[in-house]
Design an enzyme around this catalytic site. Structure first.
Site, PDB file in Angstrom:
ATOM      1  N   ASP A   9       0.852  -1.188   0.000  1.00  0.00           N
ATOM      2  CA  ASP A   9       0.000   0.000   0.000  1.00  0.00           C
ATOM      3  C   ASP A   9       0.892   1.245   0.000  1.00  0.00           C
ATOM      4  OD1 ASP A   9      -2.344   1.638   0.522  1.00  0.00           O
ATOM      5  OD2 ASP A   9      -1.636   1.742   2.598  1.00  0.00           O
ATOM      6  N   ASP A  11      -0.320   5.068   0.909  1.00  0.00           N
ATOM      7  CA  ASP A  11      -0.571   6.044   1.973  1.00  0.00           C
ATOM      8  C   ASP A  11      -0.731   5.352   3.332  1.00  0.00           C
ATOM      9  OD1 ASP A  11      -0.554   7.733  -0.182  1.00  0.00           O
ATOM     10  OD2 ASP A  11      -2.722   8.049  -0.213  1.00  0.00           O
ATOM     11  N   TYR A  22      -6.186  14.412   0.840  1.00  0.00           N
ATOM     12  CA  TYR A  22      -5.494  13.637  -0.181  1.00  0.00           C
ATOM     13  C   TYR A  22      -4.129  14.254  -0.395  1.00  0.00           C
ATOM     14  CZ  TYR A  22      -9.809  11.233  -1.278  1.00  0.00           C
ATOM     15  OH  TYR A  22     -10.923  10.457  -1.196  1.00  0.00           O
ATOM     16  N   GLN A  55      -7.043   5.777  -4.815  1.00  0.00           N
ATOM     17  CA  GLN A  55      -6.960   7.245  -4.910  1.00  0.00           C
ATOM     18  C   GLN A  55      -8.295   7.787  -5.403  1.00  0.00           C
ATOM     19  OE1 GLN A  55      -4.466   9.091  -3.726  1.00  0.00           O
ATOM     20  NE2 GLN A  55      -3.202   7.318  -3.202  1.00  0.00           N
ATOM     21  N   HIS A  94     -11.369   5.156  -8.442  1.00  0.00           N
ATOM     22  CA  HIS A  94     -12.833   5.156  -8.273  1.00  0.00           C
ATOM     23  C   HIS A  94     -13.279   5.507  -6.865  1.00  0.00           C
ATOM     24  CE1 HIS A  94     -11.939   2.188 -11.580  1.00  0.00           C
ATOM     25  NE2 HIS A  94     -12.670   3.108 -12.184  1.00  0.00           N
ATOM     26  N   CYS A 100     -16.455  -0.411  -8.222  1.00  0.00           N
ATOM     27  CA  CYS A 100     -15.531  -0.982  -9.206  1.00  0.00           C
ATOM     28  C   CYS A 100     -14.965  -2.284  -8.668  1.00  0.00           C
ATOM     29  CB  CYS A 100     -14.399  -0.001  -9.486  1.00  0.00           C
ATOM     30  SG  CYS A 100     -13.320   0.229  -8.055  1.00  0.00           S
ATOM     31  N   ARG A 103     -11.077  -1.069  -6.367  1.00  0.00           N
ATOM     32  CA  ARG A 103     -10.852  -0.360  -5.105  1.00  0.00           C
ATOM     33  C   ARG A 103     -10.702  -1.385  -3.979  1.00  0.00           C
ATOM     34  NH1 ARG A 103     -11.176   4.487  -2.384  1.00  0.00           N
ATOM     35  NH2 ARG A 103     -12.057   4.318  -0.311  1.00  0.00           N
ATOM     36  N   LYS A 104      -9.540  -1.380  -3.310  1.00  0.00           N
ATOM     37  CA  LYS A 104      -9.354  -2.304  -2.194  1.00  0.00           C
ATOM     38  C   LYS A 104     -10.465  -2.069  -1.176  1.00  0.00           C
ATOM     39  CE  LYS A 104      -5.258  -0.511  -1.730  1.00  0.00           C
ATOM     40  NZ  LYS A 104      -3.975  -0.086  -1.121  1.00  0.00           N
ATOM     41  N   ASP A 129      -1.680  -0.656   5.856  1.00  0.00           N
ATOM     42  CA  ASP A 129      -2.056  -0.136   7.176  1.00  0.00           C
ATOM     43  C   ASP A 129      -3.562  -0.236   7.410  1.00  0.00           C
ATOM     44  OD1 ASP A 129      -2.597   1.867   5.217  1.00  0.00           O
ATOM     45  OD2 ASP A 129      -2.770   3.339   6.826  1.00  0.00           O
TER      46      ASP A 129
END
Ligand SMILES: [Mg+2]
Ligand SMILES: [Zn+2]
Length: 148
Positions: A9, A11, A22, A55, A94, A100, A103-104, A129
């Site tokens: 990952d 961020d 962001y 994002q 997304h 979608c 997106r995790k 994290d």
């Protein structure tokens, strides 16, 4: 021959997260250097290092693809100076409501990377994290998932 990968990952894992914001400029990048030894260890064991990042700011209109790419390139260059080679970067732009497949915690970013880099998912590992990261790993068929 398939290679295992370290999915990592961005961020909150490679760079510090800014609460409620962001990251939109390279001036905001603060590396989390304590994670570097773990990345290097796995890289030396033959894992490809692949960065996977949500994002949603892109599709919210807060961030442009160009801003995100510039930040990612800056991170890649900083890691390179530490001996870390990022083999791929996968970004989900997304919003949650778009439902979608990337997106995790959805596994789409990992599955796409696996196709493009011939990755052995079962023997790969994800470090993040958030539970979104570990769940994305499990959803992609990884056995090892690590939340820091
Ligand atoms: Mg994170
Ligand atoms: Zn997505």
């Amino acid at each position: 021959m398939k290679s295992p990968a370290l999915f990592i990952d961005r961020d909150g894992t490679i760079i510090k997260q800014i609460d409620g914001e962001y990251i939109s400029s390279i001036n905001q990048i603060e590396l989390i250097e304590t994670i570097f030894p773990a990345i290097l260890m796995l890289q030396n064991e033959g894992y490809l290092v692949i960065m996977v990042t949500n994002q949603a700011g892109i599709n919210k209109g807060i961030l442009s693809h160009e801003q995100v790419n510039e930040i990612n390139q800056h991170i890649i260059q900083s890691l390179k100076r530490q001996g870390i080679e990022i083999s791929g970067v996968y970004v989900c732009p997304h919003k949650t409501e778009e439902k979608c497949k990337c997106r995790k915690p959805e596994p789409g970013l990992l599955l796409k990377a696996a196709e493009e880099h011939n990755i052995d998912l079962e023997n790969s590992v994800i470090i993040g994290d958030s539970e979104k990261d570990t769940k994305a790993g499990l959803n992609a068929g990884l056995k090892k998932v690590i939340k820091i």
